[in-house]
Design a protein around this motif. Structure first.
Motif, PDB file in Angstrom:
ATOM      1  N   ASP A  41       0.801  -1.221   0.000  1.00 24.84           N
ATOM      2  CA  ASP A  41       0.000   0.000   0.000  1.00 24.84           C
ATOM      3  C   ASP A  41       0.837   1.277   0.000  1.00 24.84           C
ATOM      4  N   GLY A  42       2.142   1.157  -0.202  1.00 24.86           N
ATOM      5  CA  GLY A  42       2.988   2.346  -0.203  1.00 24.86           C
ATOM      6  C   GLY A  42       3.254   2.902   1.186  1.00 24.86           C
ATOM      7  N   GLN A  43       3.046   2.081   2.200  1.00 21.99           N
ATOM      8  CA  GLN A  43       3.348   2.459   3.580  1.00 21.99           C
ATOM      9  C   GLN A  43       4.250   1.387   4.176  1.00 21.99           C
ATOM     10  N   ALA A  44       5.169   1.806   5.043  1.00 24.49           N
ATOM     11  CA  ALA A  44       6.172   0.871   5.580  1.00 24.49           C
ATOM     12  C   ALA A  44       5.777   0.341   6.955  1.00 24.49           C
ATOM     13  N   THR A  45       4.504   0.381   7.273  1.00 28.33           N
ATOM     14  CA  THR A  45       4.073   0.087   8.646  1.00 28.33           C
ATOM     15  C   THR A  45       4.391  -1.334   9.093  1.00 28.33           C
ATOM     16  N   GLU A  46       4.336  -2.326   8.186  1.00 28.85           N
ATOM     17  CA  GLU A  46       4.590  -3.712   8.597  1.00 28.85           C
ATOM     18  C   GLU A  46       6.071  -4.079   8.605  1.00 28.85           C
ATOM     19  N   TRP A  47       6.910  -3.253   8.014  1.00 30.03           N
ATOM     20  CA  TRP A  47       8.316  -3.596   7.831  1.00 30.03           C
ATOM     21  C   TRP A  47       9.150  -3.217   9.044  1.00 30.03           C
ATOM     22  N   PRO A  48      10.132  -4.069   9.411  1.00 31.01           N
ATOM     23  CA  PRO A  48      11.055  -3.701  10.505  1.00 31.01           C
ATOM     24  C   PRO A  48      11.803  -2.419  10.164  1.00 31.01           C
ATOM     25  N   LYS A  49      12.000  -1.570  11.165  1.00 26.54           N
ATOM     26  CA  LYS A  49      12.702  -0.298  11.001  1.00 26.54           C
ATOM     27  C   LYS A  49      14.067  -0.393  11.699  1.00 26.54           C
ATOM     28  N   PRO A  50      15.096   0.246  11.111  1.00 24.73           N
ATOM     29  CA  PRO A  50      15.086   0.892   9.804  1.00 24.73           C
ATOM     30  C   PRO A  50      15.111  -0.152   8.690  1.00 24.73           C
ATOM     31  N   LEU A  51      14.880   0.296   7.451  1.00 23.55           N
ATOM     32  CA  LEU A  51      15.039  -0.616   6.324  1.00 23.55           C
ATOM     33  C   LEU A  51      16.479  -1.118   6.287  1.00 23.55           C
ATOM     34  N   GLN A  52      16.664  -2.293   5.662  1.00 24.53           N
ATOM     35  CA  GLN A  52      17.912  -3.037   5.848  1.00 24.53           C
ATOM     36  C   GLN A  52      19.136  -2.351   5.251  1.00 24.53           C
ATOM     37  N   PHE A  53      19.003  -1.736   4.076  1.00 27.99           N
ATOM     38  CA  PHE A  53      20.171  -1.209   3.376  1.00 27.99           C
ATOM     39  C   PHE A  53      19.923   0.199   2.855  1.00 27.99           C
ATOM     40  N   TYR A  54      21.031   0.890   2.533  1.00 24.66           N
ATOM     41  CA  TYR A  54      20.985   2.205   1.906  1.00 24.66           C
ATOM     42  C   TYR A  54      21.996   2.237   0.774  1.00 24.66           C
ATOM     43  N   ASN A  55      21.598   2.832  -0.359  1.00 23.07           N
ATOM     44  CA  ASN A  55      22.517   3.014  -1.474  1.00 23.07           C
ATOM     45  C   ASN A  55      22.674   4.502  -1.747  1.00 23.07           C
ATOM     46  N   ASN A  56      23.902   4.981  -1.722  1.00 20.37           N
ATOM     47  CA  ASN A  56      24.152   6.414  -1.836  1.00 20.37           C
ATOM     48  C   ASN A  56      23.999   6.930  -3.256  1.00 20.37           C
ATOM     49  N   ASP A  57      24.230   6.079  -4.281  1.00 18.03           N
ATOM     50  CA  ASP A  57      24.099   6.538  -5.666  1.00 18.03           C
ATOM     51  C   ASP A  57      22.662   6.925  -5.984  1.00 18.03           C
ATOM     52  N   THR A  58      21.734   6.113  -5.517  1.00 20.65           N
ATOM     53  CA  THR A  58      20.321   6.357  -5.798  1.00 20.65           C
ATOM     54  C   THR A  58      19.603   7.081  -4.669  1.00 20.65           C
ATOM     55  N   LYS A  59      20.249   7.165  -3.494  1.00 20.91           N
ATOM     56  CA  LYS A  59      19.653   7.755  -2.291  1.00 20.91           C
ATOM     57  C   LYS A  59      18.408   6.978  -1.857  1.00 20.91           C
ATOM     58  N   LEU A  60      18.485   5.649  -1.967  1.00 22.67           N
ATOM     59  CA  LEU A  60      17.347   4.797  -1.616  1.00 22.67           C
ATOM     60  C   LEU A  60      17.673   3.944  -0.395  1.00 22.67           C
ATOM     61  N   PHE A  61      16.735   3.884   0.536  1.00 22.18           N
ATOM     62  CA  PHE A  61      16.726   2.867   1.578  1.00 22.18           C
ATOM     63  C   PHE A  61      15.862   1.714   1.070  1.00 22.18           C
ATOM     64  N   TYR A  62      16.261   0.462   1.375  1.00 26.02           N
ATOM     65  CA  TYR A  62      15.470  -0.639   0.826  1.00 26.02           C
ATOM     66  C   TYR A  62      15.639  -1.914   1.646  1.00 26.02           C
ATOM     67  N   THR A  63      14.650  -2.783   1.515  1.00 26.74           N
ATOM     68  CA  THR A  63      14.694  -4.132   2.066  1.00 26.74           C
ATOM     69  C   THR A  63      14.095  -5.078   1.040  1.00 26.74           C
ATOM     70  N   ILE A  64      14.730  -6.235   0.865  1.00 28.98           N
ATOM     71  CA  ILE A  64      14.202  -7.304   0.008  1.00 28.98           C
ATOM     72  C   ILE A  64      13.798  -8.454   0.920  1.00 28.98           C
ATOM     73  N   ALA A  65      12.602  -8.994   0.719  1.00 34.06           N
ATOM     74  CA  ALA A  65      12.092 -10.065   1.577  1.00 34.06           C
ATOM     75  C   ALA A  65      11.379 -11.108   0.723  1.00 34.06           C
ATOM     76  N   ASN A  66      11.111 -12.231   1.320  1.00 35.43           N
ATOM     77  CA  ASN A  66      10.332 -13.259   0.620  1.00 35.43           C
ATOM     78  C   ASN A  66       9.629 -14.138   1.638  1.00 35.43           C
ATOM     79  N   ASN A  67       8.583 -14.814   1.181  1.00 34.19           N
ATOM     80  CA  ASN A  67       8.038 -15.956   1.907  1.00 34.19           C
ATOM     81  C   ASN A  67       8.206 -17.158   1.000  1.00 34.19           C
TER      82      ASN A  67
END
Length: 262
Positions: A41-67
């Motif tokens: 839904d475009g909200q990070a409410t269910e995800w553990p904080k902070p997000l797992q990684f940061y990339n400085n080139d793109t200025k993105l915080f991100y997490t990849i997950a799976n079930n």
């Protein structure tokens, strides 16, 4: 406090800050196990904080997950320039199950289109109105673009589709642009129980070459008119400089293995 103690305190503070989020993902780092009852839904409410990684080139915080059968990704962008590029041209996520940092299946979203303009209103009202436009545009995205997914024809498909691909983007309360995606592992070419590293690319797209040429033509004409009228060539104004960030894409690749059920 003497200078040595100041330097020590600075090192301790920096170490603590970096401990909150990894600056760059390391190859073969495992995914997170996806949160239960996750909502795209475009909200990070269910995800553990902070997000797992940061990339400085793109200025993105991100997490990849799976079930066991679905791959999930969340990206948070606090950077204004990256937000503008994503809103104008989308975020492209590539997935290559071979682990090679090239090619692979790709999903681009959100496909918003041109929303950067603002009507002729007082300056103090312009930003508020532009922000509202952006929120409404994100809430009404109808399509995503796909390429190389198993059993899915390349091109634009409905955002609300029957393949199990789910995407969403929205602004959170802090003004971060949050993008979420879910795609069945099988569509991405990842077999059940796969234990080898998967390569992922995140690319913040630039505008097309055609759009860039049109923009540069308009700027040249504006400068030529200023010179003809006897003035110095017009320097790019604030709006023009802001739009020029749309000319450049940024991206990175990383590798991560699937998470096993905890």
């Amino acid at each position: 406090m003497n200078s040595i103690n100041v330097r020590i305190a600075g090192v301790v503070l920096m170490t603590a800050l970096l401990g909150q989020v990894n600056v760059n993902a390391q190859d073969s780092e495992p995914n997170k196990w996806a949160p239960e009852h996750i909502s795209i839904d475009g909200q990070a409410t269910e995800w553990p904080k902070p997000l797992q990684f940061y990339n400085n080139d793109t200025k993105l915080f991100y997490t990849i997950a799976n079930n066991k059968d679905t791959l999930f990704m969340i990206v948070s962008s606090p950077d204004q320039a990256s937000q503008r590029r994503i809103l104008r041209s989308g975020l492209s996520v590539s997935i290559n199950a071979t682990g090679k940092k090239k090619g692979g299946a790709m999903i681009t979203f959100p496909l918003v289109g041109e929303i950067m303009g603002a009507p002729d209103v007082p300056k103090e009202s312009r930003q508020k109105l532009a922000d509202e436009w952006k929120r409404q545009a994100l809430a009404n995205v109808k399509e995503i673009k796909v390429e190389g997914l198993t059993g899915v024809t390349d091109g634009n498909i409905p955002a609300n589709n029957s393949y199990g691909i789910r995407t969403s983007a929205a602004f959170d309360a802090a003004g971060n642009l949050v993008c979420e995606m879910a795609v069945p592992l099988a569509l991405a070419g990842i077999p059940a129980g796969y234990d080898k590293p998967v390569a992922y690319r995140f690319r913040v797209n630039s505008v097309s070459a055609t759009e860039r040429r049109e923009f540069e033509k308009a700027l040249r004409e504006k400068q030529a008119k200023a010179s003809k009228d006897g003035g110095a060539p017009a320097m790019p104004d604030e709006e023009t400089r802001a739009n020029m960030v749309l000319f450049f894409s940024s991206e990175f690749w990383t590798k991560q293995t699937l998470a096993a059920h905890p």
